[in-house]
Design an enzyme around this catalytic site. Structure first.
Site, PDB file in Angstrom:
ATOM      1  N   HIS A 157       0.837  -1.216   0.000  1.00  0.00           N
ATOM      2  CA  HIS A 157       0.000   0.000   0.000  1.00  0.00           C
ATOM      3  C   HIS A 157       0.871   1.266   0.000  1.00  0.00           C
ATOM      4  O   HIS A 157       0.425   2.305   0.461  1.00  0.00           O
ATOM      5  CB  HIS A 157      -0.949   0.045   1.198  1.00  0.00           C
ATOM      6  CG  HIS A 157      -1.653  -1.242   1.466  1.00  0.00           C
ATOM      7  ND1 HIS A 157      -2.902  -1.530   0.964  1.00  0.00           N
ATOM      8  CD2 HIS A 157      -1.272  -2.349   2.165  1.00  0.00           C
ATOM      9  CE1 HIS A 157      -3.269  -2.749   1.354  1.00  0.00           C
ATOM     10  NE2 HIS A 157      -2.294  -3.267   2.070  1.00  0.00           N
ATOM     11  N   SER A 278      14.285  21.951 -16.312  1.00  0.00           N
ATOM     12  CA  SER A 278      13.078  22.735 -16.531  1.00  0.00           C
ATOM     13  C   SER A 278      13.472  24.080 -17.114  1.00  0.00           C
ATOM     14  O   SER A 278      14.515  24.637 -16.766  1.00  0.00           O
ATOM     15  CB  SER A 278      12.355  22.937 -15.199  1.00  0.00           C
ATOM     16  OG  SER A 278      11.509  24.072 -15.274  1.00  0.00           O
ATOM     17  N   LYS A 284      15.458  21.985 -11.144  1.00  0.00           N
ATOM     18  CA  LYS A 284      14.809  20.733 -11.502  1.00  0.00           C
ATOM     19  C   LYS A 284      15.684  19.784 -12.306  1.00  0.00           C
ATOM     20  O   LYS A 284      16.451  20.195 -13.154  1.00  0.00           O
ATOM     21  CB  LYS A 284      13.537  21.007 -12.337  1.00  0.00           C
ATOM     22  CG  LYS A 284      12.408  21.644 -11.569  1.00  0.00           C
ATOM     23  CD  LYS A 284      11.757  20.703 -10.565  1.00  0.00           C
ATOM     24  CE  LYS A 284      10.916  19.645 -11.220  1.00  0.00           C
ATOM     25  NZ  LYS A 284       9.682  20.164 -11.773  1.00  0.00           N
ATOM     26  N   GLU A 291       9.426   8.479 -17.137  1.00  0.00           N
ATOM     27  CA  GLU A 291       8.079   9.034 -17.332  1.00  0.00           C
ATOM     28  C   GLU A 291       7.550   8.704 -18.724  1.00  0.00           C
ATOM     29  O   GLU A 291       6.388   8.338 -18.898  1.00  0.00           O
ATOM     30  CB  GLU A 291       8.103  10.555 -17.152  1.00  0.00           C
ATOM     31  CG  GLU A 291       8.244  10.999 -15.716  1.00  0.00           C
ATOM     32  CD  GLU A 291       8.327  12.523 -15.611  1.00  0.00           C
ATOM     33  OE1 GLU A 291       7.407  13.108 -15.051  1.00  0.00           O
ATOM     34  OE2 GLU A 291       9.312  13.111 -16.107  1.00  0.00           O
ATOM     35  N   GLN A 323      -5.135  -4.659 -43.725  1.00  0.00           N
ATOM     36  CA  GLN A 323      -3.984  -3.807 -44.014  1.00  0.00           C
ATOM     37  C   GLN A 323      -3.678  -2.891 -42.815  1.00  0.00           C
ATOM     38  O   GLN A 323      -2.559  -2.438 -42.637  1.00  0.00           O
ATOM     39  CB  GLN A 323      -4.273  -2.976 -45.271  1.00  0.00           C
ATOM     40  CG  GLN A 323      -3.153  -2.040 -45.662  1.00  0.00           C
ATOM     41  CD  GLN A 323      -3.357  -1.480 -47.051  1.00  0.00           C
ATOM     42  OE1 GLN A 323      -3.220  -2.184 -48.040  1.00  0.00           O
ATOM     43  NE2 GLN A 323      -3.707  -0.202 -47.148  1.00  0.00           N
ATOM     44  N   LYS A 326      -0.773  -3.235 -39.718  1.00  0.00           N
ATOM     45  CA  LYS A 326       0.671  -2.962 -39.725  1.00  0.00           C
ATOM     46  C   LYS A 326       1.091  -1.823 -38.821  1.00  0.00           C
ATOM     47  O   LYS A 326       2.072  -1.938 -38.082  1.00  0.00           O
ATOM     48  CB  LYS A 326       1.146  -2.720 -41.155  1.00  0.00           C
ATOM     49  CG  LYS A 326       1.175  -4.027 -41.902  1.00  0.00           C
ATOM     50  CD  LYS A 326       1.423  -3.898 -43.347  1.00  0.00           C
ATOM     51  CE  LYS A 326       0.904  -5.146 -44.021  1.00  0.00           C
ATOM     52  NZ  LYS A 326      -0.566  -5.332 -43.832  1.00  0.00           N
TER      53      LYS A 326
HETATM   54  N1  ARG Z   1      -1.264  -4.157 -48.719  1.00  0.00           N
HETATM   55  C1  ARG Z   1      -2.063  -5.287 -48.395  1.00  0.00           C
HETATM   56  C2  ARG Z   1      -2.064  -5.496 -46.899  1.00  0.00           C
HETATM   57  O1  ARG Z   1      -1.198  -5.018 -46.273  1.00  0.00           O
HETATM   58  C3  ARG Z   1      -1.517  -6.527 -49.050  1.00  0.00           C
HETATM   59  C4  ARG Z   1      -2.541  -7.587 -49.304  1.00  0.00           C
HETATM   60  C5  ARG Z   1      -3.494  -7.089 -50.297  1.00  0.00           C
HETATM   61  N2  ARG Z   1      -4.354  -8.090 -50.797  1.00  0.00           N
HETATM   62  C6  ARG Z   1      -5.434  -7.727 -51.457  1.00  0.00           C
HETATM   63  N3  ARG Z   1      -6.157  -8.694 -51.940  1.00  0.00           N
HETATM   64  N4  ARG Z   1      -5.795  -6.497 -51.641  1.00  0.00           N
HETATM   65  O2  ARG Z   1      -2.929  -6.131 -46.337  1.00  0.00           O
END
Ligand code: ARG
Length: 461
Positions: A157, A278, A284, A291, A323, A326
């Site tokens: 605590h 600071s 500071k 952080e 897509q 990513k």
């Molecule tokens: N740029 C697409 C992705 O990252 C690749 C796969 C695309 N496939 C498609 N049938 N449009 O998902």
């Protein structure tokens, strides 16, 4: 009318903004090396299987290697009109080697191609992150080993509870990171399967050799169902889950470093290289690095939730939604790598203020439990011992005294079982070193755990 690789059935060009909106090239270009590696292996396999001629494969592979060199030299022009990394490379290949370049995509789809690229890329990142985790663990172990005599207050605590070794506290984080490494190792085994051959979704009509491709690319095997293969992003989700938990651990360590480096705790000094000043308050020195890592934990959680939400309820098989996997994945990788790197260096340079820690460890009647344990060894039930010590503590508070400063007569007001040997039990060192059972904070126990953790680290390399 259109130079798109898929434009055969279209009569109108893509709307200029739609082209921009649907492109992924600004972020998926980081996959280029894996895309080219996968394509080279695919072309070799096509030739081995007699699907294309050997000279055709050779021309394709030469072209791909040229493109690799172009990209690495910064001479490759990435084009939004060519949408993604796969089509940027394929279109450039055809430009360079002529129509034979168009044979590369035989028995393949972008759907299995993107799955391959991300798996290859993530596998390398997983290995680099495992290495970075080990570096942080070893920095923590160095701090533990170099400061074996330092005693600090242990809290529950955030109230002073019992004294512990600073090394014991460091080892707690070594354990957390070991579990993180275990999760990484575990997800790697499911990641390390080769997806090419799933085609768009149903497999391929060509006599390909998936197992050969898998072996060439260092995969442990091939995926077993074409629909699942192009639909699956579990590997990204598992990685982001690992990352969320690992960042949670770093955020807890961050929080402690921030507290410990404050003037009120003054347990540690973070080196200047990891702090900033600071612009208004000259005195500071702010712990910016911990952080920021604490803050970045939020975006890593966000990335996990983005991915989970992205994949929720998607019908089989590939959908363009995917897509969007990513950016959260890449951002998670970058954040985790950066955080581990900066933390390992910061921990290595951190210095301690053992005197301050010891003073704090002695405050708050932190050895009260040791008196209770003493009485239990004299035969008192623990509950009664707890009561006796509670009264002793109240007496100390009322009289402004510390437990070790009580005279024997004062002690004995609360229990006649207390003898002169009580003083052997109420020092910080005695309290710490009494906790010898495995997992406890006694010096000899902690030393043993450091050795064990070091050899576990060595084995995992
Ligand atoms: N740029 C697409 C992705 O990252 C690749 C796969 C695309 N496939 C498609 N049938 N449009 O998902």
């Amino acid at each position: 009318m259109s130079n798109k690789l898929w434009a055969g059935r279209f009569t109108q060009p893509t709307d200029a903004f739609v082209e921009e909106f649907t492109a992924s090239i600004h972020f998926d270009q980081r996959l280029y090396r894996y895309d080219i590696l996968g394509s080279i292996t695919h072309a070799e396999m096509l030739a081995r299987q007699g699907i294309i001629a050997t000279e055709e494969a050779e021309a394709i592979i030469r072209g791909l290697n040229d493109i690799l060199a172009e990209i690495e030299a910064g001479r490759f022009v990435f084009s939004v009109a060519r949408e993604d990394i796969h089509m940027n490379i394929e279109a450039r290949l055809i430009e360079q080697v002529g129509p034979v370049g168009g044979k590369l995509h035989t028995a393949r789809s972008r759907n299995d191609q993107v799955a391959l690229d991300v798996r290859l890329y993530l596998r390398d990142e997983v290995d680099a992150i495992a290495q970075a985790l080990r570096q942080l663990q070893s920095a923590l172990l160095d701090q533990a080993e170099g400061n074996l005599d330092v005693i600090m207050p242990g809290y529950t605590h955030l109230q002073t509870a019992q004294p512990v070794l600073f090394a014991h506290h460091m080892l707690a984080y070594v354990e957390m990171l070991a579990r993180d490494a275990g999760r990484l190792y575990d997800l790697r085994s499911r990641l390390n399967l080769m997806p090419l051959g799933a085609g768009a979704l149903a497999g391929t009509t060509f006599p390909i050799d998936r197992e050969w491709v898998a072996a060439q690319l260092g995969f442990a095997g091939v995926t077993r169902n074409s629909l699942d293969t192009v639909s699956d992003r579990d590997f990204a989700l598992e990685f982001c889950s690992f990352a969320a938990i690992m960042m949670m651990h770093l955020s807890r360590l961050s929080e402690e470093l921030i507290l410990w480096s404050s003037a009120d705790f003054a347990f540690i000094d973070l080196s200047d290289g990891f702090c900033t000043g600071s612009s208004i308050m000259p005195q500071k020195k702010n712990p910016d690095v911990p952080e920021l890592v604490r803050g970045k934990t939020g975006r890593v959680y966000g990335n996990l939730v983005s991915l989970m939400t992205l994949m929720k309820s998607l019908p089989l098989a590939y959908n363009k939604d995917m897509q969007e996997d990513k950016e959260p994945l890449f951002d998670t990788i970058d954040t985790v790598r950066g955080s581990l790197k900066v933390f390992a260096a910061m921990i290595a340079e951190m210095t301690l203020k053992p005197g301050q820690m010891k003073i704090a460890a002695g405050r708050g009647f932190s050895t009260a439990t040791d008196i209770a344990d003493y009485l239990v060894r004299k035969g008192l039930p623990f509950r009664n011992a707890h009561e006796v010590v509670g009264k002793t503590v109240r007496y100390c508070i009322e009289n402004g005294k510390d437990i070790p400063a009580l005279t024997l007569e004062e002690f004995r007001q609360f229990s006649s079982d207390i003898g002169p040997d009580i003083y052997d039990y109420v020092t910080l060192e005695a309290s710490v070193n009494a906790r010898k059972a495995t997992g406890g904070t006694a010096r000899e126990t902690v030393e043993r755990e450091i050795t064990l953790a070091r050899s576990a680290l060595k084995e995992s390399i």
